[in-house]
Design a protein around this motif. Sequence first.
Motif, PDB file in Angstrom:
ATOM      1  N   ILE A  49     -50.993  -7.543  -6.346  1.00 19.53           N
ATOM      2  CA  ILE A  49     -50.095  -6.539  -5.366  1.00 19.53           C
ATOM      3  C   ILE A  49     -50.997  -5.464  -4.940  1.00 19.53           C
ATOM      4  O   ILE A  49     -50.893  -5.343  -3.605  1.00 19.53           O
ATOM      5  N   LEU A  50     -51.691  -4.855  -5.546  1.00 13.99           N
ATOM      6  CA  LEU A  50     -52.723  -3.790  -5.103  1.00 13.99           C
ATOM      7  C   LEU A  50     -53.678  -4.458  -4.025  1.00 13.99           C
ATOM      8  O   LEU A  50     -53.791  -3.841  -3.238  1.00 13.99           O
ATOM      9  N   PHE A  51     -54.363  -5.445  -4.572  1.00 10.57           N
ATOM     10  CA  PHE A  51     -55.073  -6.323  -3.316  1.00 10.57           C
ATOM     11  C   PHE A  51     -54.496  -6.559  -2.234  1.00 10.57           C
ATOM     12  O   PHE A  51     -55.062  -6.289  -1.063  1.00 10.57           O
ATOM     13  N   LEU A  52     -53.245  -7.063  -2.266  1.00 17.63           N
ATOM     14  CA  LEU A  52     -52.655  -7.143  -1.126  1.00 17.63           C
ATOM     15  C   LEU A  52     -52.174  -6.209  -0.039  1.00 17.63           C
ATOM     16  O   LEU A  52     -52.259  -6.063   0.772  1.00 17.63           O
ATOM     17  N   LEU A  53     -51.897  -5.104  -0.840  1.00 15.14           N
ATOM     18  CA  LEU A  53     -51.415  -3.896  -0.291  1.00 15.14           C
ATOM     19  C   LEU A  53     -52.769  -3.081   0.440  1.00 15.14           C
ATOM     20  O   LEU A  53     -52.485  -2.581   1.416  1.00 15.14           O
ATOM     21  N   GLU A  54     -54.050  -3.390  -0.330  1.00 14.74           N
ATOM     22  CA  GLU A  54     -55.053  -2.895   0.285  1.00 14.74           C
ATOM     23  C   GLU A  54     -55.607  -3.714   1.563  1.00 14.74           C
ATOM     24  O   GLU A  54     -55.917  -3.257   2.652  1.00 14.74           O
ATOM     25  N   GLU A  55     -55.351  -4.966   1.544  1.00 16.73           N
ATOM     26  CA  GLU A  55     -55.459  -5.835   2.655  1.00 16.73           C
ATOM     27  C   GLU A  55     -54.619  -5.590   3.764  1.00 16.73           C
ATOM     28  O   GLU A  55     -54.966  -5.921   4.914  1.00 16.73           O
ATOM     29  N   GLU A  56     -53.422  -5.586   3.655  1.00 13.21           N
ATOM     30  CA  GLU A  56     -52.282  -5.526   4.634  1.00 13.21           C
ATOM     31  C   GLU A  56     -51.739  -4.155   5.065  1.00 13.21           C
ATOM     32  O   GLU A  56     -50.996  -3.978   5.814  1.00 13.21           O
ATOM     33  N   ASN A  57     -52.212  -2.998   4.362  1.00 10.03           N
ATOM     34  CA  ASN A  57     -51.841  -1.680   4.396  1.00 10.03           C
ATOM     35  C   ASN A  57     -50.535  -1.391   3.621  1.00 10.03           C
ATOM     36  O   ASN A  57     -50.393  -0.637   3.049  1.00 10.03           O
ATOM     37  N   GLU A  58     -49.485  -2.253   4.195  1.00  8.21           N
ATOM     38  CA  GLU A  58     -48.136  -2.048   3.461  1.00  8.21           C
ATOM     39  C   GLU A  58     -47.538  -3.346   3.411  1.00  8.21           C
ATOM     40  O   GLU A  58     -47.713  -4.072   4.479  1.00  8.21           O
ATOM     41  N   LEU A  59     -46.664  -3.473   2.502  1.00  7.54           N
ATOM     42  CA  LEU A  59     -45.797  -4.552   2.432  1.00  7.54           C
ATOM     43  C   LEU A  59     -44.530  -4.401   1.631  1.00  7.54           C
ATOM     44  O   LEU A  59     -44.471  -3.399   0.842  1.00  7.54           O
ATOM     45  N   CYS A  60     -43.514  -5.156   1.925  1.00  4.21           N
ATOM     46  CA  CYS A  60     -42.225  -4.658   1.334  1.00  4.21           C
ATOM     47  C   CYS A  60     -42.140  -5.735   0.194  1.00  4.21           C
ATOM     48  O   CYS A  60     -42.756  -6.770   0.094  1.00  4.21           O
ATOM     49  N   PRO A  61     -40.962  -5.502  -0.793  1.00  5.32           N
ATOM     50  CA  PRO A  61     -40.795  -6.321  -2.005  1.00  5.32           C
ATOM     51  C   PRO A  61     -40.723  -7.675  -1.653  1.00  5.32           C
ATOM     52  O   PRO A  61     -41.248  -8.670  -2.238  1.00  5.32           O
ATOM     53  N   CYS A  62     -39.988  -8.147  -0.431  1.00  3.91           N
ATOM     54  CA  CYS A  62     -39.474  -9.246  -0.045  1.00  3.91           C
ATOM     55  C   CYS A  62     -40.934 -10.133   0.492  1.00  3.91           C
ATOM     56  O   CYS A  62     -41.184 -11.316   0.037  1.00  3.91           O
ATOM     57  N   ASP A  63     -41.886  -9.358   0.930  1.00  4.87           N
ATOM     58  CA  ASP A  63     -43.180 -10.042   1.671  1.00  4.87           C
ATOM     59  C   ASP A  63     -43.911 -10.350   0.210  1.00  4.87           C
ATOM     60  O   ASP A  63     -44.434 -11.420   0.002  1.00  4.87           O
ATOM     61  N   LEU A  64     -44.089  -9.330  -0.712  1.00  7.21           N
ATOM     62  CA  LEU A  64     -44.648  -9.701  -2.040  1.00  7.21           C
ATOM     63  C   LEU A  64     -44.094 -10.960  -2.616  1.00  7.21           C
ATOM     64  O   LEU A  64     -44.661 -11.767  -3.526  1.00  7.21           O
ATOM     65  N   SER A  65     -42.660 -10.900  -2.792  1.00  9.11           N
ATOM     66  CA  SER A  65     -42.118 -12.102  -3.335  1.00  9.11           C
ATOM     67  C   SER A  65     -42.467 -13.351  -2.724  1.00  9.11           C
ATOM     68  O   SER A  65     -42.766 -14.333  -3.607  1.00  9.11           O
ATOM     69  N   ASP A  66     -42.513 -13.512  -1.326  1.00 10.08           N
ATOM     70  CA  ASP A  66     -42.668 -14.869  -0.822  1.00 10.08           C
ATOM     71  C   ASP A  66     -43.975 -15.122  -0.925  1.00 10.08           C
ATOM     72  O   ASP A  66     -44.703 -16.356  -1.293  1.00 10.08           O
ATOM     73  N   ILE A  67     -45.113 -14.050  -0.803  1.00 11.46           N
ATOM     74  CA  ILE A  67     -46.521 -14.610  -1.162  1.00 11.46           C
ATOM     75  C   ILE A  67     -46.998 -14.872  -2.585  1.00 11.46           C
ATOM     76  O   ILE A  67     -47.680 -15.832  -2.847  1.00 11.46           O
ATOM     77  N   LEU A  68     -46.399 -14.001  -3.597  1.00 10.49           N
ATOM     78  CA  LEU A  68     -46.583 -14.310  -4.921  1.00 10.49           C
ATOM     79  C   LEU A  68     -45.851 -15.565  -5.537  1.00 10.49           C
ATOM     80  O   LEU A  68     -45.959 -15.973  -6.840  1.00 10.49           O
ATOM     81  N   GLY A  69     -44.814 -15.781  -4.913  1.00  6.22           N
ATOM     82  CA  GLY A  69     -43.800 -16.781  -5.385  1.00  6.22           C
ATOM     83  C   GLY A  69     -43.248 -16.288  -6.585  1.00  6.22           C
ATOM     84  O   GLY A  69     -42.732 -17.104  -7.596  1.00  6.22           O
ATOM     85  N   MET A  70     -42.627 -15.066  -6.797  1.00  4.77           N
ATOM     86  CA  MET A  70     -42.045 -14.489  -7.867  1.00  4.77           C
ATOM     87  C   MET A  70     -40.466 -13.788  -7.186  1.00  4.77           C
ATOM     88  O   MET A  70     -40.441 -13.855  -5.797  1.00  4.77           O
ATOM     89  N   SER A  71     -39.760 -13.714  -7.944  1.00  2.00           N
ATOM     90  CA  SER A  71     -38.482 -12.867  -7.890  1.00  2.00           C
ATOM     91  C   SER A  71     -38.691 -11.611  -7.302  1.00  2.00           C
ATOM     92  O   SER A  71     -39.656 -10.907  -7.630  1.00  2.00           O
ATOM     93  N   ILE A  72     -37.610 -11.267  -6.418  1.00  2.00           N
ATOM     94  CA  ILE A  72     -37.589  -9.871  -6.077  1.00  2.00           C
ATOM     95  C   ILE A  72     -37.617  -8.709  -7.099  1.00  2.00           C
ATOM     96  O   ILE A  72     -38.417  -7.833  -7.124  1.00  2.00           O
ATOM     97  N   PRO A  73     -36.781  -9.142  -8.013  1.00  2.00           N
ATOM     98  CA  PRO A  73     -36.537  -8.023  -9.214  1.00  2.00           C
ATOM     99  C   PRO A  73     -37.967  -8.082  -9.907  1.00  2.00           C
ATOM    100  O   PRO A  73     -38.143  -7.044 -10.349  1.00  2.00           O
ATOM    101  N   ALA A  74     -38.444  -9.234 -10.120  1.00  3.06           N
ATOM    102  CA  ALA A  74     -39.898  -9.076 -10.999  1.00  3.06           C
ATOM    103  C   ALA A  74     -40.939  -8.401 -10.055  1.00  3.06           C
ATOM    104  O   ALA A  74     -41.609  -7.403 -10.869  1.00  3.06           O
ATOM    105  N   ILE A  75     -40.885  -8.535  -8.812  1.00  2.00           N
ATOM    106  CA  ILE A  75     -41.722  -7.545  -8.078  1.00  2.00           C
ATOM    107  C   ILE A  75     -41.645  -6.610  -8.053  1.00  2.00           C
ATOM    108  O   ILE A  75     -42.314  -5.289  -8.404  1.00  2.00           O
TER     109      ILE A  75
END
Length: 125
Positions: A49-75
Motif C-alpha cells: 500500500i505504501l509503495f502504491l501510494l508513493e507511485e500514484e501519489n494518492e489512491l482510494c480504498p477501492c483502487d487499492l482493493s482492485d490492485i491488491l485483490g483484497m476486500s475493501i474492509p481488509a484494505i
Amino acid sequence: MQNNQSCIRVFADKVQIDNCREIVQINDKAFSQLSGLLALAGNEVRLKILFLLEEENELCPCDLSDILGMSIPAISQHLRKLKDGNVIEGRREGQTIFYSLKQEQLILLRPLFKHIINNSKKETV
C-alpha cells in the motif's frame, strides 16, 4: 563503561564508544520515528500500500482493493493502522477518501522503493 567478561577484544576505543553513544542519544527521536514506520511497513500488504501510494501519489480504498485483490474492509483495516501511525493522510472528495503518504514518511520510504523499482527493471532485462 561496564566490563563485559564475554567480550574478546583487547582494546576498547573509548572515544569511538562515546561518539557512537552520543550519536544514538542525539538521534533518539529519529530512531523512534523510523522504528514505528518500519514496524507498520513490516507487514507485506501495508508495504505494498505504501509503495502504491508513493507511485500514484494518492489512491482510494477501492483502487487499492482492485490492485491488491483484497476486500475493501481488509484494505480499510490496513489504512486505519497506517493513518493511526501517522504515516498516511486522507483527503475527502464527495464520499470518497483518497489516501496519500505524509511528506516526512515519503522522504524515508522513497529510497527503499527505488530499490524495488531498480530490481524489477533488472529482472525484466
